[in-house]
Design a protein around this motif. Sequence first.
Motif, PDB file in Angstrom:
ATOM      1  N   ASP A 350       0.889  -1.323   0.118  1.00 18.13           N
ATOM      2  CA  ASP A 350      -0.078   0.161  -0.142  1.00 18.13           C
ATOM      3  C   ASP A 350       0.721   1.310   0.018  1.00 18.13           C
ATOM      4  O   ASP A 350       2.093   1.256   0.708  1.00 18.13           O
ATOM      5  CB  ASP A 350      -0.974   0.078   1.365  1.00 18.13           C
ATOM      6  CG  ASP A 350      -2.156  -0.583   1.111  1.00 18.13           C
ATOM      7  OD1 ASP A 350      -2.649  -1.096  -0.066  1.00 18.13           O
ATOM      8  OD2 ASP A 350      -3.048  -0.969   2.073  1.00 18.13           O
ATOM      9  N   ARG A 397      -4.922  -5.891   1.523  1.00 18.89           N
ATOM     10  CA  ARG A 397      -5.526  -6.019   2.914  1.00 18.89           C
ATOM     11  C   ARG A 397      -5.310  -7.355   3.826  1.00 18.89           C
ATOM     12  O   ARG A 397      -5.348  -7.152   4.862  1.00 18.89           O
ATOM     13  CB  ARG A 397      -7.172  -6.092   2.641  1.00 18.89           C
ATOM     14  CG  ARG A 397      -7.658  -4.620   2.150  1.00 18.89           C
ATOM     15  CD  ARG A 397      -9.033  -4.637   2.300  1.00 18.89           C
ATOM     16  NE  ARG A 397      -9.901  -5.549   1.438  1.00 18.89           N
ATOM     17  CZ  ARG A 397     -10.416  -5.047   0.370  1.00 18.89           C
ATOM     18  NH1 ARG A 397     -10.304  -3.818  -0.102  1.00 18.89           N
ATOM     19  NH2 ARG A 397     -10.904  -6.226  -0.487  1.00 18.89           N
ATOM     20  N   ARG A 398      -4.873  -8.191   2.836  1.00 19.12           N
ATOM     21  CA  ARG A 398      -4.433  -9.529   3.898  1.00 19.12           C
ATOM     22  C   ARG A 398      -3.163  -9.933   3.224  1.00 19.12           C
ATOM     23  O   ARG A 398      -2.864  -9.460   2.229  1.00 19.12           O
ATOM     24  CB  ARG A 398      -5.531 -10.554   3.321  1.00 19.12           C
ATOM     25  CG  ARG A 398      -7.119 -10.058   4.043  1.00 19.12           C
ATOM     26  CD  ARG A 398      -7.953 -11.235   3.599  1.00 19.12           C
ATOM     27  NE  ARG A 398      -9.522 -10.914   3.886  1.00 19.12           N
ATOM     28  CZ  ARG A 398     -10.526 -11.688   3.445  1.00 19.12           C
ATOM     29  NH1 ARG A 398     -10.410 -12.470   2.474  1.00 19.12           N
ATOM     30  NH2 ARG A 398     -11.631 -11.150   3.953  1.00 19.12           N
ATOM     31  N   GLU A 412      -5.352 -10.991   8.287  1.00 19.12           N
ATOM     32  CA  GLU A 412      -6.044  -9.515   8.043  1.00 19.12           C
ATOM     33  C   GLU A 412      -4.747  -8.627   8.649  1.00 19.12           C
ATOM     34  O   GLU A 412      -4.167  -8.808   9.415  1.00 19.12           O
ATOM     35  CB  GLU A 412      -6.929  -9.001   8.710  1.00 19.12           C
ATOM     36  CG  GLU A 412      -8.270  -9.721   8.647  1.00 19.12           C
ATOM     37  CD  GLU A 412      -8.910  -9.275   7.455  1.00 19.12           C
ATOM     38  OE1 GLU A 412      -8.590  -8.244   7.003  1.00 19.12           O
ATOM     39  OE2 GLU A 412     -10.143  -9.793   6.816  1.00 19.12           O
ATOM     40  N   TRP A 413      -4.459  -7.544   7.833  1.00 16.02           N
ATOM     41  CA  TRP A 413      -3.310  -6.669   8.005  1.00 16.02           C
ATOM     42  C   TRP A 413      -3.540  -6.207   9.513  1.00 16.02           C
ATOM     43  O   TRP A 413      -4.528  -5.492   9.869  1.00 16.02           O
ATOM     44  CB  TRP A 413      -3.107  -5.578   7.054  1.00 16.02           C
ATOM     45  CG  TRP A 413      -1.906  -4.583   7.240  1.00 16.02           C
ATOM     46  CD1 TRP A 413      -2.020  -3.487   7.943  1.00 16.02           C
ATOM     47  CD2 TRP A 413      -0.582  -4.932   7.318  1.00 16.02           C
ATOM     48  NE1 TRP A 413      -0.857  -2.760   8.138  1.00 16.02           N
ATOM     49  CE2 TRP A 413      -0.073  -3.525   7.741  1.00 16.02           C
ATOM     50  CE3 TRP A 413       0.167  -5.870   6.907  1.00 16.02           C
ATOM     51  CZ2 TRP A 413       1.361  -3.452   7.812  1.00 16.02           C
ATOM     52  CZ3 TRP A 413       1.547  -5.714   6.959  1.00 16.02           C
ATOM     53  CH2 TRP A 413       2.141  -4.654   7.387  1.00 16.02           C
TER      54      TRP A 413
END
Length: 545
Positions: A350, A397-398, A412-413
């Motif tokens: 991200d 996200r994961r 999950e992050w």
Amino acid sequence: MSAAIAALASYGGSDSEPDSEPEAEGGSQRAAVLASRDAVLHLRAPPAAPPALAVDAAPEVAVKEDVETGVHLDPAIKEVQYNPTYDTMFAPEYLISALVLGYALDPSIDNPEVATKYIGSVEEAEKNQGLTVFETGQRKIEKRKKFKENDASNIDGFLGPWAKYVDEKEVAKPSEEEQKELDEITAKRQKRGKLEDDKPGEEKTILHVKEMYDYQGRSYLHVPQDVGVNLRSTVPPEKCYLPKKQIHVWSGHTKGVSAVRLFPLSGHILLSCSMDCKIKLWEVYGDRRCLRTFIGHSKAVRDICFNNAGTRFLSAAYDRYLKLWDTETGQCISRFTNRKVPYCVKFNPDEDKQNLFVAGMSDKKIVQWDIRSGEIVQEYDRHLGAVNTIVFVDENRRFVSTSDDKSLRVWEWDIPVDFKYIAEPSMHSMPAVTLSPNGKWLACQSMDNQILIFGAQNRFRLNKKKIFKGHMVAGYACQVDFSPDMSYVISGDADGKLNIWDWKTTKLYSRLKAHDKVCIGAVWHPHETSKVITCGWDGLIKLWD
């Protein structure tokens, strides 16, 4: 007949009765009498024997000292070197007094007129005024006082039986002497274990090209536009083809190459890490020179990872350090360690989380660091074996991790509990995992010589129709990759071959002898239709087309 009668007569004649009967009576009468005597012979009392035992009016009696078997303690001693038995302790009063107080009344003096004498410590006797252990009485030990709050209606303040003592110390600190002893012990242990110095190796870098910048002031990070391919394109090539031959060899590493990574998006630069403790940067186009060498690890480098922009990269090595480097200048920006060996490292993809990265460690944990503070901000501690790979899925996200415990976990992050745990009895360890270009599939190199495909969205189910076989990888974490158009799957193997399968049919299309030793890494260039880069434990990196 006459001889037998004569013998009987002689037997009868020896009897004690008088021989008064007339000899005129017949022999038959005498025989009858003898027979009747024999019949009652056993009823007569035996002759009385003279008495053998003489009665002793005053026998010798054992003295009390001989009868008592118990070993009594010497009242003169103050210290007992063994545990006395019950019988020994259950001794006369003066012995117990001697044991406890160190003195006792002299038991040999029974005369009340004679002044009292003591045995043992006379000084102690005078101090205690000659009181015995039973007269002194036990001192009552004062009970430790507790904080009191027994009102159960006081919900927050109720203590009850769990109250602490008033003089209770919550933190136990060793005294100065104890601290010295502890320091000595720890110093000895460290010498024994020969622990490596905590100081990381000195970092340095070597630039192999003459000029750092070209005539326009651009460094090697600048994406070239004269190579016949649009490296800035975000669209993958329409159709890919099988690579047929080797077109270049990058040599420079003195030991086996562990991993290769292409520059993000463009792929015009290649980064490689090796067991010779060095990291090298190479050109993919043009002269294909070695641009820079990064030196700073004291042991083999296991994994490397670029950030999104490619301006920095992380390296993980067996010296237990993770280091952050500047790709352009070669400077080491920072170091991270938790005293465990990092097996894999990944930046969070991200854009707003480029300061965070995760590393899979040898102590079963996945550790998350913040580059800005240099501190561990999260630990994912659920695996039961060393963590081998980390791959981000589902729009970052994961992430998926695999481990030596033969399981695959999805996280999950920033939440340290895995929400998906995949482990079957038939599953093997999967030390290399790659996400497909379309983000839908995970290709996992399984240690039973096959590549398994898991769905990378929602359910993470094993796709049983897509299993790629035919190569030998048991024991090696050979990297898997996809062609940009998703038509081929590639992987190295233990024999040094590059294997290429068709994605749709899972058929093994091609096997190229790429390296003399294990072919550990294989990467398909994201903008090229048929260019594949391989690296092996023979220390070479090869380009195929």
